[in-house]
Design a protein around this motif. Structure first.
Motif, PDB file in Angstrom:
ATOM      1  N   CYS A   1      90.231  18.037  56.321  1.00 61.16           N
ATOM      2  CA  CYS A   1      89.842  18.858  55.177  1.00 61.16           C
ATOM      3  C   CYS A   1      90.782  18.572  53.997  1.00 61.16           C
ATOM      4  O   CYS A   1      90.339  18.396  52.853  1.00 61.16           O
ATOM      5  CB  CYS A   1      89.886  20.329  55.590  1.00 61.16           C
ATOM      6  N   ALA A   2      92.086  18.503  54.282  1.00 63.72           N
ATOM      7  CA  ALA A   2      93.057  18.207  53.211  1.00 63.72           C
ATOM      8  C   ALA A   2      92.802  16.819  52.624  1.00 63.72           C
ATOM      9  O   ALA A   2      92.887  16.617  51.403  1.00 63.72           O
ATOM     10  CB  ALA A   2      94.477  18.308  53.767  1.00 63.72           C
ATOM     11  N   ASP A   3      92.448  15.868  53.488  1.00 63.68           N
ATOM     12  CA  ASP A   3      92.112  14.509  53.011  1.00 63.68           C
ATOM     13  C   ASP A   3      90.941  14.557  52.038  1.00 63.68           C
ATOM     14  O   ASP A   3      90.968  13.916  50.980  1.00 63.68           O
ATOM     15  CB  ASP A   3      91.675  13.631  54.202  1.00 63.68           C
ATOM     16  N   LEU A   4      89.906  15.334  52.405  1.00 64.00           N
ATOM     17  CA  LEU A   4      88.702  15.425  51.560  1.00 64.00           C
ATOM     18  C   LEU A   4      89.044  16.072  50.214  1.00 64.00           C
ATOM     19  O   LEU A   4      88.546  15.659  49.173  1.00 64.00           O
ATOM     20  CB  LEU A   4      87.598  16.223  52.274  1.00 64.00           C
ATOM     21  N   ILE A   5      89.929  17.083  50.263  1.00 62.85           N
ATOM     22  CA  ILE A   5      90.335  17.736  49.014  1.00 62.85           C
ATOM     23  C   ILE A   5      91.068  16.727  48.129  1.00 62.85           C
ATOM     24  O   ILE A   5      90.845  16.644  46.925  1.00 62.85           O
ATOM     25  CB  ILE A   5      91.225  18.971  49.306  1.00 62.85           C
ATOM     26  N   GLN A   6      91.919  15.943  48.759  1.00 67.67           N
ATOM     27  CA  GLN A   6      92.667  14.925  48.019  1.00 67.67           C
ATOM     28  C   GLN A   6      91.701  13.952  47.317  1.00 67.67           C
ATOM     29  O   GLN A   6      91.908  13.546  46.188  1.00 67.67           O
ATOM     30  CB  GLN A   6      93.594  14.173  48.995  1.00 67.67           C
ATOM     31  N   GLN A   7      90.577  13.656  48.037  1.00 67.12           N
ATOM     32  CA  GLN A   7      89.579  12.733  47.441  1.00 67.12           C
ATOM     33  C   GLN A   7      88.626  13.433  46.471  1.00 67.12           C
ATOM     34  O   GLN A   7      87.750  12.803  45.887  1.00 67.12           O
ATOM     35  CB  GLN A   7      88.721  12.123  48.561  1.00 67.12           C
ATOM     36  N   GLY A   8      88.720  14.779  46.403  1.00 67.90           N
ATOM     37  CA  GLY A   8      87.809  15.531  45.532  1.00 67.90           C
ATOM     38  C   GLY A   8      86.410  15.658  46.094  1.00 67.90           C
ATOM     39  O   GLY A   8      85.450  15.806  45.338  1.00 67.90           O
ATOM     40  N   ARG A   9      86.281  15.605  47.444  1.00 72.07           N
ATOM     41  CA  ARG A   9      84.948  15.753  48.073  1.00 72.07           C
ATOM     42  C   ARG A   9      84.720  17.220  48.403  1.00 72.07           C
ATOM     43  O   ARG A   9      85.302  17.762  49.340  1.00 72.07           O
ATOM     44  CB  ARG A   9      84.884  14.933  49.382  1.00 72.07           C
TER      45      ARG A   9
ATOM     46  N   GLY B   1      92.084  29.264  67.508  1.00 70.46           N
ATOM     47  CA  GLY B   1      92.153  27.980  66.794  1.00 70.46           C
ATOM     48  C   GLY B   1      92.169  28.173  65.283  1.00 70.46           C
ATOM     49  O   GLY B   1      92.439  27.227  64.540  1.00 70.46           O
ATOM     50  N   LEU B   2      91.913  29.397  64.809  1.00 72.59           N
ATOM     51  CA  LEU B   2      91.931  29.621  63.351  1.00 72.59           C
ATOM     52  C   LEU B   2      93.311  29.316  62.773  1.00 72.59           C
ATOM     53  O   LEU B   2      93.424  28.662  61.734  1.00 72.59           O
ATOM     54  CB  LEU B   2      91.527  31.069  63.023  1.00 72.59           C
ATOM     55  N   ASN B   3      94.360  29.792  63.448  1.00 77.23           N
ATOM     56  CA  ASN B   3      95.707  29.545  62.917  1.00 77.23           C
ATOM     57  C   ASN B   3      96.073  28.063  62.980  1.00 77.23           C
ATOM     58  O   ASN B   3      96.738  27.550  62.077  1.00 77.23           O
ATOM     59  CB  ASN B   3      96.740  30.381  63.683  1.00 77.23           C
ATOM     60  N   ALA B   4      95.602  27.396  64.022  1.00 78.65           N
ATOM     61  CA  ALA B   4      95.865  25.956  64.130  1.00 78.65           C
ATOM     62  C   ALA B   4      95.190  25.233  62.964  1.00 78.65           C
ATOM     63  O   ALA B   4      95.736  24.271  62.399  1.00 78.65           O
ATOM     64  CB  ALA B   4      95.361  25.429  65.468  1.00 78.65           C
ATOM     65  N   ALA B   5      94.002  25.707  62.582  1.00 79.60           N
ATOM     66  CA  ALA B   5      93.278  25.081  61.462  1.00 79.60           C
ATOM     67  C   ALA B   5      93.981  25.373  60.139  1.00 79.60           C
ATOM     68  O   ALA B   5      94.159  24.472  59.307  1.00 79.60           O
ATOM     69  CB  ALA B   5      91.837  25.579  61.431  1.00 79.60           C
ATOM     70  N   ILE B   6      94.409  26.636  59.960  1.00 77.10           N
ATOM     71  CA  ILE B   6      95.131  27.003  58.722  1.00 77.10           C
ATOM     72  C   ILE B   6      96.386  26.132  58.600  1.00 77.10           C
ATOM     73  O   ILE B   6      96.702  25.589  57.538  1.00 77.10           O
ATOM     74  CB  ILE B   6      95.518  28.512  58.751  1.00 77.10           C
ATOM     75  N   ARG B   7      97.079  25.997  59.724  1.00 77.94           N
ATOM     76  CA  ARG B   7      98.308  25.183  59.737  1.00 77.94           C
ATOM     77  C   ARG B   7      97.995  23.714  59.413  1.00 77.94           C
ATOM     78  O   ARG B   7      98.707  23.067  58.640  1.00 77.94           O
ATOM     79  CB  ARG B   7      98.949  25.285  61.127  1.00 77.94           C
ATOM     80  N   GLY B   8      96.896  23.209  60.020  1.00 75.60           N
ATOM     81  CA  GLY B   8      96.515  21.801  59.783  1.00 75.60           C
ATOM     82  C   GLY B   8      96.212  21.555  58.314  1.00 75.60           C
ATOM     83  O   GLY B   8      96.685  20.578  57.715  1.00 75.60           O
ATOM     84  N   ILE B   9      95.435  22.465  57.726  1.00 74.49           N
ATOM     85  CA  ILE B   9      95.093  22.303  56.292  1.00 74.49           C
ATOM     86  C   ILE B   9      96.380  22.422  55.471  1.00 74.49           C
ATOM     87  O   ILE B   9      96.684  21.577  54.621  1.00 74.49           O
ATOM     88  CB  ILE B   9      94.105  23.399  55.808  1.00 74.49           C
TER      89      ILE B   9
END
Ligand code: F6P
Length: 373
Positions: free
Chosen positions: A319-327, A16-24
């Motif tokens: 995770c990408a959403d949180l980065i976008q929000q600066g969390r 699932g690590l690659n799936a997570a890397i891909r998702g982010i």
């Protein structure tokens, strides 16, 4: 200004690590237009500034692939082996974080990684983590990715061991990963119908297990499957381990700490081969032939299950959403159907072990499984 993010995978690999890397990556780069960089081989790659661009082509075709395209290591920033010495590489890591103009470093890892992540946060870096491990023992998340895949593999192994144990009228002791937490042994033991399940949270009495196996024999069941977590301890060893841990915690100075650590290391060494010893003891006590199967790294390898792909994608995109929000300064946790950012302070240094009143334990007992005590 577009954001720059770095991603690394640290600790034991996990489906699932690659799936997570891909998702982010897909969400951060493709959806939000950020620059995404992958660091190779965990924190070592940050220290050595070994990177790859995680854009369209690097993120394609990896959803179903096991392991991690970034490589991993158990190296910690503050205890990094370099040229036969252990150095503190924290400053080098901060330097490369800045050199790459990162807005955040995303660390995919288990319990150890969460601790390291908090230390880096305290040094002023923006950090986000995702919880991965086949052990499922990261605090504050319902589940970690990798667990479901490993659960499936261990369960299938127990299924297969049933027919051979049955044919030969043997005890088959199957060792399942999990040093400090018994989620995988308990879950696969229940799903595979193991007759005995031994987990680190419940120290076992070998006489008690032998009694249960003899009882099975008397009722005409001439084989038994014993699912044992690699960290399961006998009651006597659990006392020794507990004492050694207390000594380490109470140590007042460096020599005392060193002595306590050495005592713990000795106990760990003695634990090697515990599953073989257990099988031998059961053979002696029941007069049934015994065999051992150690599942080992098979449990961590190969393609992630659909459940892990889905979980890793949910966590990665959140995770990408949180980065976008600066969390920043949080672990992206799975909570029910949703995702929750949990402050790293609440996660680091805590391990989610199986509570003794957990419903899985009750279910195991209710179907007549012996839990060793
Ligand atoms: O943390 C996951 C895990 O697979 C544990 O279940 C196991 O005890 C450990 O890693 C093995 O570590 P290594 O990969 O360093 O041999």
């Amino acid at each position: 200004m577009e954001k720059h993010i770095g991603i690394l995978t640290s600790g034991g690999d996990s489906p699932g690590l690659n799936a997570a890397i891909r998702g982010i990556g897909k969400a951060a780069h493709g959806y939000f237009g950020m620059q995404v960089l992958g660091f190779l081989d965990g924190f070592r790659g940050v220290m050595e500034n070994r990177t790859i661009a995680l854009d369209g082509s690097a993120l394609s075709g990896i959803l179903t692939v096991g392991g991690t395209i970034l490589g991993t290591s158990r190296d910690r920033p503050d205890r990094m082996p370099v040229g036969g010495k252990i150095i503190d590489a924290t400053d080098a890591i901060i330097e490369n974080y800045e050199k790459n103009h990162l807005d955040v470093l995303v660390c995919l890892g288990g319990g150890g990684t969460q601790k390291t992540a908090l230390k880096l946060k305290e040094k002023g870096l923006n950090i986000i983590t995702l919880p991965k491990t086949i052990d499922n023992d990261v605090a504050m998340t319902d589940v970690t990715f990798g667990f479901d895949t490993a659960l499936g593999i261990a369960t299938e192994a127990i299924d297969r061991l049933h027919s051979t144990a049955h044919s030969h009228h043997r005890i088959v002791v199957v060792e399942i990963m999990g040093h400090r937490a018994g989620w995988l042994a308990l879950g696969s033991g229940i799903a595979g119908g193991a007759d005995v399940i031994l987990i680190p949270e419940i120290p076992y009495d070998v006489e008690n297990i032998a009694r249960a196996i003899r009882q099975r024999s008397r009722s005409g069941k001439r084989f038994s499957i014993v699912a044992v977590a690699e960290g399961a301890l006998s009651k006597a060893d659990a006392v020794l381990y507990q004492r050694a841990m207390e000594k380490k915690e109470k140590a007042k100075n460096k020599p005392e700490r060193k002595k306590a650590k050495a005592a713990l290391a000795e106990l760990e060494l003695h634990h090697t081969g515990n599953t073989l010893r257990l099988a031998r003891q059961l053979e002696e006590l029941t007069h049934l032939e015994s065999r051992v199967t150690i599942l080992g790294y098979v449990q961590r390898g190969g393609a992630p299950s659909a459940v892990d792909r889905l979980l890793a994608t949910r966590l990665g995109t959140a995770c990408a959403d949180l980065i976008q929000q600066g969390r920043y300064g949080v672990m992206v946790a799975a909570r029910g159907e949703g995702i929750e950012p949990v402050p790293l302070e609440k996660v680091a240094g805590k391990r989610k072990i199986v509570p003794l009143d957990h419903p899985w334990i009750k279910s195991a007992r209710h179907v007549g499984t012996n839990l060793g005590a």
